[in-house]
Design an enzyme around this catalytic site. Structure first.
Site, PDB file in Angstrom:
ATOM      1  CE1 TYR A  53      -5.659  -8.913  -9.576  1.00 53.82           C
ATOM      2  CE2 TYR A  53      -7.924  -9.488  -9.070  1.00 53.82           C
ATOM      3  CZ  TYR A  53      -6.996  -8.572  -9.518  1.00 53.82           C
ATOM      4  OH  TYR A  53      -7.419  -7.336  -9.890  1.00 53.82           O
ATOM      5  CG  LEU A 240     -10.241   2.247   0.741  1.00 56.88           C
ATOM      6  CD1 LEU A 240     -10.272   1.127   1.777  1.00 56.88           C
ATOM      7  CD2 LEU A 240     -10.755   3.547   1.351  1.00 56.88           C
ATOM      8  CG  LEU A 245      -7.258   7.681   0.393  1.00 54.93           C
ATOM      9  CD1 LEU A 245      -8.191   7.515  -0.792  1.00 54.93           C
ATOM     10  CD2 LEU A 245      -7.282   9.122   0.903  1.00 54.93           C
ATOM     11  CB  THR A 246      -7.001   3.011   5.947  1.00 55.17           C
ATOM     12  OG1 THR A 246      -5.625   2.595   5.874  1.00 55.17           O
ATOM     13  CG2 THR A 246      -7.817   2.287   4.893  1.00 55.17           C
ATOM     14  N   GLY A 247      -4.997   5.663   6.324  1.00 56.52           N
ATOM     15  CA  GLY A 247      -4.028   6.265   7.235  1.00 56.52           C
ATOM     16  C   GLY A 247      -3.036   5.282   7.827  1.00 56.52           C
ATOM     17  CE  LYS A 248      -3.633  -0.750   4.964  1.00 56.67           C
ATOM     18  NZ  LYS A 248      -4.338  -2.050   4.904  1.00 56.67           N
TER      19      LYS A 248
END
Length: 350
Positions: A53, A240, A245-248
């Site tokens: 990362y 997510l 899954l937040t829809g963004k």
């Protein structure tokens, strides 16, 4: 905050694990400091990172997240005991990490040393293999025909796994790591490590973290059942679905600074017409039950039988607060029924 056992380690970890992969690319040191302080103040005692990362991975971002955590620890060394710190050694395939070579016992020892220096700590609580040396049915390779299992040299893989365990054992005996876990592995991988550990008296696998969400639930039920009965903590990541899954991302949107606005190592394989339809339906369920789409997805994941601690990541404090609040929710039977209606219509959307 609720706490659960981390396998057979004797450690208790929060149901929320603070993921850190955005620190260094999407987030600054200052952002990370705020997130760490908020998480600790609200009962989180589990933090996950990796040598690879920040994300998306490249030679320039390599080690940045561990370095950020190390910076915080250098200023708060007395607080090291407040949380379980997990990191990961990268698997093969990245030319800038050990020339793309496989994980070996020798590379375990050297990589642990390098992570300890970046993290500015004397020990790592949970040291994980980021992905196996062999190909596994993850990252959109879970459809029949994508991987040929019969071509695998089982004896050679088992020998590699034994060598890895021996490297881990050296680090455990030196007090540099306490426990080890897997990531992006399979039921066979878990059980082969357990078999080798039992046979040779070596450290036992404590946990596995795999992608798991309403859009990607292939580990249910078989791998999760195995984890439950073998006392291996199951740690979902990307609950997510990388933010889907937040829809963004609906309608092809790519908000500036969001994960999908960056080039992805494996491509944006979660962006499919079925994902678009499934997410649209889940957003409607969330609206009908008075919670945010992110909270719906995270609360569902938290309530799946066999899930130990869910790894969450956020690029802002407001996102972190929203996500952590999901773990205080109890989805009603009606909400769960509505979720399953969508789930059964789109069981494998990517």
């Amino acid at each position: 905050m609720k706490y659960v056992p981390l396998g057979r380690t004797g450690l208790k970890v929060s149901r929320v694990c603070l993921g850190t992969m955005t620190w260094g690319t999407q987030n600054t040191q200052a952002d990370a400091d705020v997130q760490i302080e908020y998480a600790l103040a609200n009962g989180v005692n589990f933090m996950d990172t990796a040598e690879m990362y920040s994300i998306p991975p490249n030679a320039e971002s390599y080690g940045k997240t561990e370095t950020i955590i190390g910076d915080w620890l250098s200023r708060h060394s007395s607080r090291r005991q407040e949380f379980v710190l997990a990191t990961k050694i990268a698997g093969p395939g990245l030319s800038y990490i050990r020339k793309g070579g496989p994980i070996t016992g020798e590379s375990i020892v050297s990589s642990v040393e390098a992570s300890l220096k970046r993290l500015k700590t004397d020990y790592i609580d949970l040291y994980q293999l980021h992905w196996p040396n062999r190909s596994t049915p993850h990252f959109a390779k879970h459809f029949p025909g994508d991987i040929s299992f019969t071509d695998l040299d089982r004896k050679a893989q088992s020998a590699q796994m034994l060598d890895i365990l021996q490297g881990i054992d050296k680090c455990v005996k030196a007090g540099k790591i306490r426990h080890f876990g897997l990531s992006d592995d399979t039921t066979w991988g878990i059980n082969e490590y357990i078999r080798l550990s039992d046979q040779h008296g070596l450290p036992r696998v404590a946990s596995i973290q795999n992608e798991f969400s309403l859009l990607h639930a292939k580990d249910w039920p078989y791998l999760i059942e195995n984890c439950v009965h073998e006392d291996v903590a199951y740690l979902p990541w990307s609950a997510l679905a990388a933010g889907a899954l937040t829809g963004k991302y609906l309608g092809g949107a790519r908000p500036e600074g969001s994960r999908w606005s960056y080039a992805q190592r494996n491509g944006i394989f979660r962006d499919t017409p079925h994902v678009e339809k499934a997410v649209t339906a889940y957003l409607e369920v969330a609206k009908n039950h008075g919670i945010t789409p992110a909270q719906l997805a995270l609360a569902w994941c938290d309530q799946v039988d066999g899930v130990s601690s869910t790894i969450i990541g956020a690029t802002s404090l407001s996102q972190l607060k929203e996500d952590m609040a999901a773990f205080e929710l109890v989805l009603s039977e009606e909400a769960l029924k509505d979720i399953m209606t969508v789930f059964k219509e789109y069981p494998v959307p990517f």
